[in-house]
Every structure is written in structure tokens, then in C-alpha cells.
Motif scaffolding. Sequence first.
Motif, mmCIF file in Angstrom:
data_model
loop_
_atom_site.group_PDB
_atom_site.id
_atom_site.type_symbol
_atom_site.label_atom_id
_atom_site.label_comp_id
_atom_site.label_asym_id
_atom_site.label_seq_id
_atom_site.Cartn_x
_atom_site.Cartn_y
_atom_site.Cartn_z
ATOM 1 N N GLU A 8 0.829 -1.198 0.000
ATOM 2 C CA GLU A 8 0.000 0.000 0.000
ATOM 3 C C GLU A 8 0.867 1.253 0.000
ATOM 4 O O GLU A 8 0.537 2.256 -0.650
ATOM 5 C CB GLU A 8 -0.930 0.000 1.214
ATOM 6 C CG GLU A 8 -1.855 1.197 1.307
ATOM 7 C CD GLU A 8 -2.857 1.319 0.162
ATOM 8 O OE1 GLU A 8 -3.548 2.347 0.100
ATOM 9 O OE2 GLU A 8 -2.950 0.397 -0.680
ATOM 10 N N LEU A 9 1.997 1.191 0.694
ATOM 11 C CA LEU A 9 2.918 2.328 0.669
ATOM 12 C C LEU A 9 3.451 2.538 -0.737
ATOM 13 O O LEU A 9 3.512 3.676 -1.222
ATOM 14 C CB LEU A 9 4.071 2.090 1.644
ATOM 15 C CG LEU A 9 5.126 3.199 1.683
ATOM 16 C CD1 LEU A 9 4.519 4.541 2.074
ATOM 17 C CD2 LEU A 9 6.269 2.828 2.631
ATOM 18 N N ALA A 10 3.838 1.459 -1.412
ATOM 19 C CA ALA A 10 4.314 1.587 -2.788
ATOM 20 C C ALA A 10 3.256 2.239 -3.666
ATOM 21 O O ALA A 10 3.560 3.128 -4.477
ATOM 22 C CB ALA A 10 4.691 0.213 -3.338
ATOM 23 N N ARG A 11 2.007 1.832 -3.501
ATOM 24 C CA ARG A 11 0.924 2.391 -4.313
ATOM 25 C C ARG A 11 0.717 3.868 -4.019
ATOM 26 O O ARG A 11 0.592 4.692 -4.936
ATOM 27 C CB ARG A 11 -0.373 1.620 -4.061
ATOM 28 C CG ARG A 11 -1.512 2.013 -4.985
ATOM 29 C CD ARG A 11 -2.823 1.366 -4.576
ATOM 30 N NE ARG A 11 -3.306 1.897 -3.307
ATOM 31 C CZ ARG A 11 -3.948 3.058 -3.187
ATOM 32 N NH1 ARG A 11 -4.174 3.832 -4.261
ATOM 33 N NH2 ARG A 11 -4.367 3.473 -2.015
ATOM 34 N N ALA A 49 12.507 11.262 0.336
ATOM 35 C CA ALA A 49 12.143 11.820 1.640
ATOM 36 C C ALA A 49 11.070 10.977 2.318
ATOM 37 O O ALA A 49 11.132 10.730 3.538
ATOM 38 C CB ALA A 49 11.663 13.263 1.475
ATOM 39 N N ALA A 50 10.078 10.534 1.558
ATOM 40 C CA ALA A 50 9.003 9.731 2.135
ATOM 41 C C ALA A 50 9.525 8.392 2.645
ATOM 42 O O ALA A 50 9.158 7.941 3.738
ATOM 43 C CB ALA A 50 7.902 9.515 1.098
ATOM 44 N N LEU A 51 10.397 7.744 1.880
ATOM 45 C CA LEU A 51 10.941 6.459 2.313
ATOM 46 C C LEU A 51 11.864 6.625 3.520
ATOM 47 O O LEU A 51 11.873 5.796 4.428
ATOM 48 C CB LEU A 51 11.673 5.780 1.162
ATOM 49 C CG LEU A 51 10.763 5.222 0.058
ATOM 50 C CD1 LEU A 51 11.570 4.809 -1.158
ATOM 51 C CD2 LEU A 51 9.953 4.036 0.584
ATOM 52 N N ALA A 52 12.637 7.707 3.545
ATOM 53 C CA ALA A 52 13.512 7.962 4.695
ATOM 54 C C ALA A 52 12.698 8.150 5.963
ATOM 55 O O ALA A 52 13.104 7.736 7.057
ATOM 56 C CB ALA A 52 14.374 9.184 4.429
ATOM 57 N N LYS A 53 11.522 8.755 5.833
ATOM 58 C CA LYS A 53 10.664 9.003 6.996
ATOM 59 C C LYS A 53 9.880 7.766 7.401
ATOM 60 O O LYS A 53 9.776 7.440 8.598
ATOM 61 C CB LYS A 53 9.710 10.149 6.692
ATOM 62 C CG LYS A 53 8.758 10.471 7.840
ATOM 63 C CD LYS A 53 7.839 11.632 7.481
ATOM 64 C CE LYS A 53 6.879 11.942 8.637
ATOM 65 N NZ LYS A 53 5.974 13.074 8.300
ATOM 66 N N LEU A 54 9.314 7.069 6.406
ATOM 67 C CA LEU A 54 8.385 5.981 6.696
ATOM 68 C C LEU A 54 9.046 4.611 6.795
ATOM 69 O O LEU A 54 8.506 3.713 7.439
ATOM 70 C CB LEU A 54 7.292 5.950 5.625
ATOM 71 C CG LEU A 54 6.441 7.212 5.541
ATOM 72 C CD1 LEU A 54 5.539 7.157 4.328
ATOM 73 C CD2 LEU A 54 5.616 7.382 6.817
ATOM 74 N N ARG A 55 10.190 4.441 6.164
ATOM 75 C CA ARG A 55 10.927 3.182 6.226
ATOM 76 C C ARG A 55 12.407 3.497 6.449
ATOM 77 O O ARG A 55 13.274 3.200 5.629
ATOM 78 C CB ARG A 55 10.743 2.377 4.941
ATOM 79 C CG ARG A 55 9.312 1.923 4.662
ATOM 80 C CD ARG A 55 8.816 0.909 5.676
ATOM 81 N NE ARG A 55 7.535 0.336 5.294
ATOM 82 C CZ ARG A 55 6.350 0.842 5.645
ATOM 83 N NH1 ARG A 55 6.298 1.960 6.387
ATOM 84 N NH2 ARG A 55 5.223 0.251 5.270
ATOM 85 N N PRO A 56 12.729 4.128 7.590
ATOM 86 C CA PRO A 56 14.093 4.632 7.808
ATOM 87 C C PRO A 56 15.173 3.549 7.849
ATOM 88 O O PRO A 56 16.333 3.835 7.611
ATOM 89 C CB PRO A 56 13.989 5.359 9.153
ATOM 90 C CG PRO A 56 12.805 4.754 9.829
ATOM 91 C CD PRO A 56 11.841 4.421 8.733
ATOM 92 N N GLY A 57 14.790 2.319 8.113
ATOM 93 C CA GLY A 57 15.788 1.257 8.176
ATOM 94 C C GLY A 57 16.071 0.589 6.847
ATOM 95 O O GLY A 57 16.952 -0.272 6.751
ATOM 96 N N ASP A 58 15.340 0.970 5.806
ATOM 97 C CA ASP A 58 15.486 0.335 4.497
ATOM 98 C C ASP A 58 16.457 1.106 3.613
ATOM 99 O O ASP A 58 16.577 2.324 3.724
ATOM 100 C CB ASP A 58 14.134 0.245 3.794
ATOM 101 C CG ASP A 58 13.139 -0.642 4.531
ATOM 102 O OD1 ASP A 58 13.550 -1.328 5.486
ATOM 103 O OD2 ASP A 58 11.953 -0.646 4.128
ATOM 104 N N ALA A 59 17.107 0.395 2.707
ATOM 105 C CA ALA A 59 17.964 1.027 1.705
ATOM 106 C C ALA A 59 17.125 1.395 0.482
ATOM 107 O O ALA A 59 16.022 0.868 0.291
ATOM 108 C CB ALA A 59 19.091 0.090 1.307
ATOM 109 N N VAL A 60 17.663 2.294 -0.344
ATOM 110 C CA VAL A 60 16.955 2.741 -1.549
ATOM 111 C C VAL A 60 17.918 2.730 -2.732
ATOM 112 O O VAL A 60 19.035 3.242 -2.633
ATOM 113 C CB VAL A 60 16.379 4.161 -1.372
ATOM 114 C CG1 VAL A 60 15.704 4.633 -2.659
ATOM 115 C CG2 VAL A 60 15.389 4.203 -0.212
#
Length: 247
Positions: A8-11, A49-60
Motif C-alpha cells: 500500500e505504501l508503494a501504491r 524523503a518519504a521512504l527515509a521518513k516511513l521506512r528509515p531502516g530500508d535502503a533505496v
Amino acid sequence: MTCDSDVELARLLATHAGVILLRLRTRRPVPASRLKAEGDQRSHDFLAAALAKLRPGDAVLSEEGTDDEARLSARRVWIVDPLDGTREYSELDRDDWAIHVALWEDGELVAGAVALPGLGPTLSSENPPALRPAPARPRILVSRSRPPSYAEAVAEKLDAELVPMGSAGAKAMAVLRGQAEAYLHDGGQYEWDSAAPVVVARAAGLHTSRVDGSPLVYNNPNPYQPDLLICRPELAQPLLAAIGAAR
């Protein structure tokens, strides 16, 4: 924005990035080169920015980002193309461009979404549309600027029609939406070009592989990916055989 579900986050992210790009595209006219660059950067900045905030432990891993080697030891990596089809995006009468957001986890693509802002829908790996009945004569989507050198031979072998289209995401989703039966690419891409389209296509029951039939592998040290085949499952073996004979 908060979201516990990765798909859902991806969407949501892909959809909102599409809104940003549509607003930018419809403001006062700007040169195509500036529109491409600004669109890429604005979409990337939002997604990062959204991924850093919502999934801070994940790489991009993003087309517009700096490749961080830490992703190679990460369990979870978001593979993102902020604007797939920059040329098509800059041509204001075209709608074959997309935004890709996919999640790779422990060696596999596990979730993803492809937004098609010019057409309206965002398709995700959760509840993708059912495949429509196929026509008697298959349609094979290829790049409008660099189709495979053997594409015509493959089409002739299968009595298929070649259809040029921009954006990897737009082509892959066109197969999902029943506008074609296969998408064939050879000539180089990167992981962000195909990760989200592939995970959405797989969820819908489509075949996905390299053009020699070998599996697609993601989060590699070098994100270059030479080729790609996405097609209806009943066409996979005939297409792979025709490609093998023609290459």
C-alpha cells in the motif's frame, strides 16, 4: 502519510509522485529538457524523503539517487524509478510514462506499484486486474526508439504484430491491461526500469524473465540489466523459442 503495508505504501508513493509530475507538466510551458530534469528530480526528492521518513531502516536504489553500497548487505531495498519515460513525459501529448516503486526483500521482489498518471490508474502487486482473453494474433510491445534487432523475425515466426511504445512501465502494464500480449526488450536497462513492473506483472500471473528464459535477479552490485521479457504465460515458451532462433 503513514502506512503499515509495504504494497500500500508503494501504491500511495507512486500515485502521489504522479500527482507531482502532472502538476509540473501542466504549469506554464517550459523547455522539454528542463521539464525532464525537473520532473525526475522532484519525483525523486519526494520518494526519497518519504521512504527515509516511513521506512528509515530500508535502503533505496533510485535512478536519480547516489548508489549506496550499503544496499548490498541490506535485507530490504526499495528500487525506484521516479520517472520512467522522461522523453514521453516531456512530449505533452503522450501518456506512456510511469513511476515505479518496488520493494526487494531477502533476495526477492515482494511488493510494488506502477503509476500511470497520464492514463489514470496505479497498478500494484496487491489485487492486480485479471488478465483479459487474448486475441487470435498476439501483439508484442517494443521500444519505439531501440527495438531488438531480432524483433521482426520473432514477430514473423509467431504471426504477431509489433507495437512501439515508450516507458518500460507503460509497456509492461499494457500487457496487464490487455492492450498487448508481450513486452520484449533487448538493449539494456537498469533494475529500476523493471523491478516494479515485474513484481506487478508476476502478481497478475504473467511470465517474467530474461530473453534467454533465465530468472531476473535484483539488488546486484551492478544494477545494469540487459534484457527483459514479460508476456502472457501461454506465450512464454513460443516466444522464448522464437527469440532463441532469431538472436
